[in-house]
Design a protein around this motif. Structure first.
Motif, PDB file in Angstrom:
ATOM      1  N   LEU A 243     -27.203  25.655   6.423  1.00 52.72           N
ATOM      2  CA  LEU A 243     -28.053  26.053   5.300  1.00 52.72           C
ATOM      3  C   LEU A 243     -27.363  25.852   3.958  1.00 52.72           C
ATOM      4  CD1 LEU A 243     -29.626  29.158   6.977  1.00 52.72           C
ATOM      5  CD2 LEU A 243     -30.905  27.201   6.106  1.00 52.72           C
ATOM      6  N   ALA A 244     -26.038  25.905   3.953  1.00 52.33           N
ATOM      7  CA  ALA A 244     -25.296  25.702   2.705  1.00 52.33           C
ATOM      8  C   ALA A 244     -25.386  24.273   2.204  1.00 52.33           C
ATOM      9  CB  ALA A 244     -23.833  26.084   2.899  1.00 52.33           C
ATOM     10  N   THR A 245     -25.784  23.354   3.061  1.00 54.14           N
ATOM     11  CA  THR A 245     -25.923  21.955   2.647  1.00 54.14           C
ATOM     12  C   THR A 245     -27.287  21.673   2.020  1.00 54.14           C
ATOM     13  OG1 THR A 245     -26.766  21.228   4.814  1.00 54.14           O
ATOM     14  CG2 THR A 245     -24.376  21.250   4.513  1.00 54.14           C
ATOM     15  N   ARG A 246     -28.170  22.656   2.002  1.00 48.89           N
ATOM     16  CA  ARG A 246     -29.480  22.465   1.388  1.00 48.89           C
ATOM     17  C   ARG A 246     -29.335  22.276  -0.124  1.00 48.89           C
ATOM     18  NH1 ARG A 246     -33.800  23.948   4.672  1.00 48.89           N
ATOM     19  NH2 ARG A 246     -33.226  23.376   6.790  1.00 48.89           N
ATOM     20  N   PRO A 247     -30.176  21.463  -0.720  1.00 45.52           N
ATOM     21  CA  PRO A 247     -30.019  21.166  -2.154  1.00 45.52           C
ATOM     22  C   PRO A 247     -30.241  22.364  -3.072  1.00 45.52           C
ATOM     23  CG  PRO A 247     -32.036  20.207  -1.265  1.00 45.52           C
ATOM     24  CD  PRO A 247     -31.243  20.666  -0.097  1.00 45.52           C
ATOM     25  N   TYR A 248     -30.877  23.413  -2.584  1.00 50.32           N
ATOM     26  CA  TYR A 248     -31.131  24.567  -3.443  1.00 50.32           C
ATOM     27  C   TYR A 248     -30.033  25.628  -3.325  1.00 50.32           C
ATOM     28  CZ  TYR A 248     -33.060  26.498   0.931  1.00 50.32           C
ATOM     29  OH  TYR A 248     -33.237  26.916   2.241  1.00 50.32           O
ATOM     30  N   VAL A 249     -28.946  25.305  -2.634  1.00 47.14           N
ATOM     31  CA  VAL A 249     -27.839  26.244  -2.436  1.00 47.14           C
ATOM     32  C   VAL A 249     -26.605  25.762  -3.178  1.00 47.14           C
ATOM     33  CG1 VAL A 249     -26.250  27.252  -0.751  1.00 47.14           C
ATOM     34  CG2 VAL A 249     -28.686  27.029  -0.198  1.00 47.14           C
TER      35      VAL A 249
ATOM     36  N   ALA B  14     -34.913  32.337   4.173  1.00 48.91           N
ATOM     37  CA  ALA B  14     -36.097  32.914   3.532  1.00 48.91           C
ATOM     38  C   ALA B  14     -36.421  32.190   2.234  1.00 48.91           C
ATOM     39  CB  ALA B  14     -35.873  34.399   3.260  1.00 48.91           C
ATOM     40  N   ALA B  15     -35.391  31.762   1.525  1.00 42.90           N
ATOM     41  CA  ALA B  15     -35.593  31.083   0.236  1.00 42.90           C
ATOM     42  C   ALA B  15     -36.220  29.709   0.390  1.00 42.90           C
ATOM     43  CB  ALA B  15     -34.262  30.956  -0.495  1.00 42.90           C
ATOM     44  N   ALA B  16     -36.177  29.151   1.580  1.00 41.40           N
ATOM     45  CA  ALA B  16     -36.768  27.829   1.800  1.00 41.40           C
ATOM     46  C   ALA B  16     -38.243  27.812   1.407  1.00 41.40           C
ATOM     47  CB  ALA B  16     -36.601  27.414   3.265  1.00 41.40           C
TER      48      ALA B  16
ATOM     49  N   MET C  88     -36.504  27.605  -6.901  1.00 42.57           N
ATOM     50  CA  MET C  88     -35.636  28.761  -6.700  1.00 42.57           C
ATOM     51  C   MET C  88     -34.331  28.345  -6.040  1.00 42.57           C
ATOM     52  SD  MET C  88     -36.194  32.335  -4.657  1.00 42.57           S
ATOM     53  CE  MET C  88     -34.985  31.968  -3.395  1.00 42.57           C
ATOM     54  N   ARG C  89     -33.230  29.003  -6.429  1.00 44.50           N
ATOM     55  CA  ARG C  89     -31.918  28.644  -5.914  1.00 44.50           C
ATOM     56  C   ARG C  89     -31.219  29.853  -5.308  1.00 44.50           C
ATOM     57  NH1 ARG C  89     -30.154  23.895  -7.060  1.00 44.50           N
ATOM     58  NH2 ARG C  89     -27.990  24.504  -6.697  1.00 44.50           N
ATOM     59  N   VAL C  90     -30.262  29.569  -4.440  1.00 40.02           N
ATOM     60  CA  VAL C  90     -29.409  30.602  -3.856  1.00 40.02           C
ATOM     61  C   VAL C  90     -27.974  30.305  -4.274  1.00 40.02           C
ATOM     62  CG1 VAL C  90     -28.518  31.629  -1.734  1.00 40.02           C
ATOM     63  CG2 VAL C  90     -30.936  30.963  -1.882  1.00 40.02           C
ATOM     64  N   LEU C  91     -27.315  31.305  -4.840  1.00 35.80           N
ATOM     65  CA  LEU C  91     -25.919  31.167  -5.235  1.00 35.80           C
ATOM     66  C   LEU C  91     -25.073  31.983  -4.265  1.00 35.80           C
ATOM     67  CD1 LEU C  91     -24.092  29.928  -7.474  1.00 35.80           C
ATOM     68  CD2 LEU C  91     -24.248  32.147  -8.635  1.00 35.80           C
ATOM     69  N   ALA C  92     -24.244  31.298  -3.484  1.00 31.14           N
ATOM     70  CA  ALA C  92     -23.396  31.928  -2.476  1.00 31.14           C
ATOM     71  C   ALA C  92     -22.020  32.180  -3.083  1.00 31.14           C
ATOM     72  CB  ALA C  92     -23.283  31.022  -1.253  1.00 31.14           C
ATOM     73  N   VAL C  93     -21.585  33.433  -3.095  1.00 29.53           N
ATOM     74  CA  VAL C  93     -20.354  33.829  -3.790  1.00 29.53           C
ATOM     75  C   VAL C  93     -19.322  34.352  -2.797  1.00 29.53           C
ATOM     76  CG1 VAL C  93     -19.389  35.172  -5.685  1.00 29.53           C
ATOM     77  CG2 VAL C  93     -21.822  34.529  -5.726  1.00 29.53           C
ATOM     78  N   GLU C  94     -18.095  33.843  -2.923  1.00 28.80           N
ATOM     79  CA  GLU C  94     -17.002  34.294  -2.064  1.00 28.80           C
ATOM     80  C   GLU C  94     -15.747  34.557  -2.884  1.00 28.80           C
ATOM     81  OE1 GLU C  94     -16.953  31.916   1.968  1.00 28.80           O
ATOM     82  OE2 GLU C  94     -17.591  30.598   0.319  1.00 28.80           O
ATOM     83  N   PRO C  95     -14.863  35.442  -2.398  1.00 27.98           N
ATOM     84  CA  PRO C  95     -13.545  35.585  -3.028  1.00 27.98           C
ATOM     85  C   PRO C  95     -12.750  34.293  -2.854  1.00 27.98           C
ATOM     86  CG  PRO C  95     -14.034  37.453  -1.588  1.00 27.98           C
ATOM     87  CD  PRO C  95     -15.059  36.407  -1.308  1.00 27.98           C
ATOM     88  N   GLU C  96     -11.893  34.018  -3.791  1.00 27.47           N
ATOM     89  CA  GLU C  96     -11.104  32.779  -3.740  1.00 27.47           C
ATOM     90  C   GLU C  96     -10.295  32.641  -2.462  1.00 27.47           C
ATOM     91  OE1 GLU C  96     -10.260  32.101  -8.531  1.00 27.47           O
ATOM     92  OE2 GLU C  96      -8.781  33.161  -7.295  1.00 27.47           O
ATOM     93  N   ASN C  97      -9.845  33.756  -1.904  1.00 27.61           N
ATOM     94  CA  ASN C  97      -9.014  33.696  -0.704  1.00 27.61           C
ATOM     95  C   ASN C  97      -9.718  34.211   0.544  1.00 27.61           C
ATOM     96  OD1 ASN C  97      -6.695  32.600  -2.018  1.00 27.61           O
ATOM     97  ND2 ASN C  97      -6.313  34.623  -2.902  1.00 27.61           N
ATOM     98  N   CYS C  98     -11.050  34.201   0.499  1.00 29.40           N
ATOM     99  CA  CYS C  98     -11.900  34.449   1.675  1.00 29.40           C
ATOM    100  C   CYS C  98     -13.069  33.483   1.563  1.00 29.40           C
ATOM    101  CB  CYS C  98     -12.405  35.879   1.714  1.00 29.40           C
ATOM    102  SG  CYS C  98     -11.235  37.119   2.239  1.00 29.40           S
ATOM    103  N   ARG C  99     -12.793  32.199   1.678  1.00 30.75           N
ATOM    104  CA  ARG C  99     -13.776  31.176   1.312  1.00 30.75           C
ATOM    105  C   ARG C  99     -14.264  30.366   2.519  1.00 30.75           C
ATOM    106  NH1 ARG C  99     -10.752  26.210   0.549  1.00 30.75           N
ATOM    107  NH2 ARG C  99     -12.550  25.359  -0.552  1.00 30.75           N
ATOM    108  N   ALA C 100     -14.685  31.064   3.574  1.00 28.89           N
ATOM    109  CA  ALA C 100     -15.082  30.378   4.798  1.00 28.89           C
ATOM    110  C   ALA C 100     -16.254  29.422   4.575  1.00 28.89           C
ATOM    111  CB  ALA C 100     -15.420  31.391   5.883  1.00 28.89           C
TER     112      ALA C 100
END
Length: 334
Positions: free
Chosen positions: A264-270, A208-210, A217-229
């Protein structure tokens, strides 16, 4: 590079889902889900001293079933209902709890059955709610992956429609309607911060952010250190299995992120970042103490990117933090 093969869902070789899929999902589930509620955080509540950033809290835990997952489940169920492809055996899904709740809710709304497989470690509050929604609940193994294998076997034996907690373009497109609503309400938002487990919400958010990425606009994807798929997939150049060990593992404990999310995580805005369990716990408590909001650890993970200093807001930055769910026992917040 693979493309989406689900009937009725458009795709591109790099994104798998895009804004058109999210628009279609929005039309399909209109009137079935609650509109996104937004609240501005108290000035300086979650930012460093002196910061003039604006933090908007996307209160998606107010959604039916208590999480964003109602959106994707409603989209999938409505799609198959309208197409006449819903089997007599209904829908089956594996879940840490939240996706199962959404599946059961959507199945009941469309007059079909739901068989939900969850690990034996699933929170009792979620298991009890599954029964309330009329689902047949089967507890298998100690991790999501074991429940998933059992759900696949069930689908093969019964002919039930196999849903997935996150790796399905209809599920991801439904989740993306959240960000579509956010952009309609706050078109000048700079950053959307979202927790990541298997990647359904992230994929929908990034897709959607595309539409707004060209303006920065940017998307910040957040994960726990030990759940980092997701983080590990970016590092490895593709989805890989990871260990799962976090206070937020019941909702974010996927061993492997979806291919869609990786693309999608490889997009420059992520950007992909990690937060500690201690930071997640602290962020969850800060939401309660500052705003009397009780959310689950998975939702607090997104906020932890701000409260821990992992993300330092730019001057005047407008940040939307998605609080994705509240299926939790709040007794430890008192």
């Amino acid at each position: 590079m693979p493309t989406c093969s689900v009937p009725g869902v458009t795709s591109t070789p790099t994104a798998l889902i895009g804004p058109a899929d999210i628009d279609a999902a929005a039309e399909r589930i209109a009137g079935q889900v609650r509109p996104l509620a937004l609240a501005e955080a108290a000035p300086g509540a979650f930012c460093p001293p002196g910061s003039d950033a604006t933090v908007l809290l996307a209160l998606e835990f107010l959604q039916y079933t208590g999480t964003f997952k109602a959106r994707g489940a409603a989209n999938l169920a409505a799609f198959h209902r309208d197409a006449g492809t819903m089997p007599e055996a209904g829908i089956t899904i594996a879940s840490g709890g939240n996706a199962g709740l959404a599946c059961a809710w959507a199945a009941r709304a469309t007059g079909t059955r739901a068989t939900v497989f969850v690990p034996v470690t699933a929170p009792a509050v979620k298991v009890a709610k599954l029964h309330e929604y009329g689902a047949e609940v089967r507890q298998v193994g100690t991790e999501y992956a074991e429940a998933l294998a059992a759900s696949v076997e069930h689908a093969e034996k019964t002919g039930a429609l196999l849903s997935h907690a996150y790796d399905n373009p209809l599920i991801a497109a439904g989740a993306g309607t959240l960000t579509r609503e956010l952009l309609a309400a706050v078109p000048d938002v700079d950053t959307v911060v979202v927790s990541v487990g298997g990647g359904g919400l992230f994929a929908g958010t990034a897709a959607a952010a595309a539409a707004a990425a060209d303006r920065g606009m940017r998307v910040l994807a957040v994960e726990p250190e030990n759940c980092r798929a997701l983080n590990a997939s970016v590092e490895a150049g593709g989805p890989v299995d990871v260990t799962v060990d976090s206070v937020a593992a019941d909702a974010l404990g996927a061993r492997r992120v979806s291919r869609t999310a990786f693309e999608l995580a490889t997009r420059p805005y992520v950007s992909s970042v990690l937060v500690s369990d201690a930071d997640i716990v602290a962020a969850r408590r800060s939401l309660w103490s500052a705003h009397r909001l009780a959310v689950e650890h998975a939702a607090a993970a997104a906020l932890a990117a701000l409260t821990s200093g992992v993300h330092t807001p730019a001057c005047g930055e407008k940040i939307a933090v998605v609080l994705c769910g509240a299926n939790t026992d709040p007794s430890d917040l008192a």
